[in-house]
Design a protein around this motif. Structure first.
Motif, mmCIF file in Angstrom:
data_model
loop_
_atom_site.group_PDB
_atom_site.id
_atom_site.type_symbol
_atom_site.label_atom_id
_atom_site.label_comp_id
_atom_site.label_asym_id
_atom_site.label_seq_id
_atom_site.Cartn_x
_atom_site.Cartn_y
_atom_site.Cartn_z
ATOM 1 N N ALA A 179 9.372 -22.809 20.421
ATOM 2 C CA ALA A 179 10.417 -23.042 19.422
ATOM 3 C C ALA A 179 10.489 -24.529 19.050
ATOM 4 N N LYS A 180 10.369 -25.395 20.034
ATOM 5 C CA LYS A 180 10.455 -26.834 19.776
ATOM 6 C C LYS A 180 9.236 -27.327 18.993
ATOM 7 N N ARG A 181 8.088 -26.836 19.354
ATOM 8 C CA ARG A 181 6.847 -27.277 18.742
ATOM 9 C C ARG A 181 6.667 -26.713 17.343
ATOM 10 N N GLY A 182 7.246 -25.538 17.091
ATOM 11 C CA GLY A 182 6.998 -24.863 15.810
ATOM 12 C C GLY A 182 5.662 -24.173 15.890
ATOM 13 N N LEU A 183 5.650 -22.974 16.429
ATOM 14 C CA LEU A 183 4.422 -22.248 16.729
ATOM 15 C C LEU A 183 3.500 -22.112 15.533
ATOM 16 N N ILE A 184 4.019 -21.758 14.372
ATOM 17 C CA ILE A 184 3.176 -21.429 13.240
ATOM 18 C C ILE A 184 3.378 -22.443 12.130
ATOM 19 N N THR A 185 2.275 -22.974 11.654
ATOM 20 C CA THR A 185 2.304 -23.858 10.487
ATOM 21 C C THR A 185 1.188 -23.432 9.554
ATOM 22 N N ALA A 186 1.196 -23.951 8.358
ATOM 23 C CA ALA A 186 0.145 -23.617 7.384
ATOM 24 C C ALA A 186 -1.223 -24.088 7.858
ATOM 25 N N GLU A 187 -1.266 -25.054 8.766
ATOM 26 C CA GLU A 187 -2.544 -25.582 9.229
ATOM 27 C C GLU A 187 -3.182 -24.710 10.307
ATOM 28 N N ASP A 188 -2.411 -23.787 10.914
ATOM 29 C CA ASP A 188 -2.951 -22.946 11.990
ATOM 30 C C ASP A 188 -3.971 -21.961 11.473
ATOM 31 N N GLY A 204 -4.503 -7.913 -1.263
ATOM 32 C CA GLY A 204 -3.926 -7.866 0.072
ATOM 33 C C GLY A 204 -2.820 -8.888 0.206
ATOM 34 N N ILE A 205 -1.847 -8.560 1.041
ATOM 35 C CA ILE A 205 -0.760 -9.491 1.341
ATOM 36 C C ILE A 205 -1.030 -10.059 2.728
ATOM 37 N N LEU A 206 -1.144 -11.375 2.797
ATOM 38 C CA LEU A 206 -1.501 -12.034 4.058
ATOM 39 C C LEU A 206 -0.677 -13.308 4.252
ATOM 40 N N PRO A 207 -0.458 -13.674 5.522
ATOM 41 C CA PRO A 207 0.226 -14.948 5.793
ATOM 42 C C PRO A 207 -0.602 -16.120 5.288
ATOM 43 N N PRO A 223 9.082 -14.039 3.319
ATOM 44 C CA PRO A 223 8.266 -14.688 4.349
ATOM 45 C C PRO A 223 8.276 -13.889 5.657
ATOM 46 N N LEU A 224 7.262 -14.130 6.451
ATOM 47 C CA LEU A 224 7.167 -13.502 7.769
ATOM 48 C C LEU A 224 7.876 -14.368 8.795
ATOM 49 N N GLY A 225 8.629 -13.735 9.642
ATOM 50 C CA GLY A 225 9.203 -14.446 10.778
ATOM 51 C C GLY A 225 8.296 -14.288 11.987
ATOM 52 N N TYR A 226 8.254 -15.303 12.813
ATOM 53 C CA TYR A 226 7.525 -15.260 14.085
ATOM 54 C C TYR A 226 8.571 -15.361 15.191
ATOM 55 N N TYR A 227 8.566 -14.387 16.093
ATOM 56 C CA TYR A 227 9.589 -14.290 17.117
ATOM 57 C C TYR A 227 8.977 -14.186 18.505
ATOM 58 N N ALA A 277 15.325 -12.264 22.041
ATOM 59 C CA ALA A 277 14.438 -12.733 20.980
ATOM 60 C C ALA A 277 14.890 -14.098 20.479
ATOM 61 N N ARG A 278 13.908 -14.887 20.066
ATOM 62 C CA ARG A 278 14.193 -16.182 19.456
ATOM 63 C C ARG A 278 13.171 -16.435 18.358
ATOM 64 N N LYS A 279 13.662 -16.806 17.180
ATOM 65 C CA LYS A 279 12.749 -17.130 16.087
ATOM 66 C C LYS A 279 12.069 -18.449 16.397
ATOM 67 N N ILE A 280 10.733 -18.462 16.273
ATOM 68 C CA ILE A 280 9.982 -19.670 16.608
ATOM 69 C C ILE A 280 9.161 -20.187 15.431
ATOM 70 N N GLY A 281 9.226 -19.507 14.310
ATOM 71 C CA GLY A 281 8.490 -19.981 13.147
ATOM 72 C C GLY A 281 8.601 -19.024 11.983
ATOM 73 N N GLU A 282 8.010 -19.421 10.888
ATOM 74 C CA GLU A 282 8.024 -18.620 9.670
ATOM 75 C C GLU A 282 6.793 -18.981 8.857
ATOM 76 N N SER A 283 6.309 -18.029 8.081
ATOM 77 C CA SER A 283 5.141 -18.267 7.244
ATOM 78 C C SER A 283 5.321 -17.589 5.893
#
Length: 183
Positions: A174-183, A122-125, A149-153, A41-47
């Protein structure tokens, strides 16, 4: 796919945790908090996660100032997590409350739908509610209190070879940062 034009992807979207070995998958993107596993596993983002309600539902209640004020509100519950919610104030106070849910679902998109139908909190990202918040369709309830916060792995079998396509994709995400607020 633009970087690697000869690569084809077959994607399976689900909020359910699946056994990637049984399903014959090379990689899974898991949202939440990982449990111990024999997988790599590798963490690739957080929200950030937001507690939200529709504007109409929120207008029927006294505006809360503390998590304890939510004990009589209805919740749309995500069935894959517990029914207690920990809130952390700006000064570090942690308050745990129990959801009073009338609707239980197994999908974040379903939570968003039922919240928009005025059925409760509701609790949502952040990335799933950003547009509704901007249009004032949803209200961020208790914005001065934080939720974990939610981790994305990225998760994959430990028998993957070092330079195979799975690991290239994990590194790319991981390099790109999979999840951002704009997604």
């Amino acid at each position: 796919m633009q970087t690697y034009p000869k690569v084809n992807l077959s994607l399976n979207y689900t909020d359910q945790v699946i056994n990637i070995m049984d399903e014959g998958l090379d990689l899974s993107i898991r949202v939440g908090w990982l449990e111990d596993s024999s997988l790599m596993a590798r963490k690739i983002g957080e929200s950030r996660r937001f507690l939200v309600a529709s504007s109409k539902y929120a207008s029927k209640h006294q505006p809360p100032t503390h998590p304890n004020d939510l004990k009589q509100w209805d919740w749309v519950h995500f069935s894959m997590r517990g029914s207690t919610v920990d809130f952390t104030s700006q000064n570090g106070e942690v308050v745990c409350i129990c959801e009073k849910s009338r609707v239980n679902v197994n999908s974040a998109l379903a939570i968003s739908h039922f919240v928009s139908e005025n059925l409760g909190l509701g609790i949502l990202p952040e990335n799933l509610v950003k547009k509704q918040l901007a249009r004032e369709e949803f209200i961020h309830i208790l914005p001065n209190w934080q939720l974990k916060p939610l981790g994305y792995y990225a998760v994959w079998p430990n028998n993957a070879r070092r330079e195979n396509l799975t690991l290239l994709l994990v590194r790319f995400l991981a390099k790109r940062g999979l999840i951002t607020a704009e997604d």
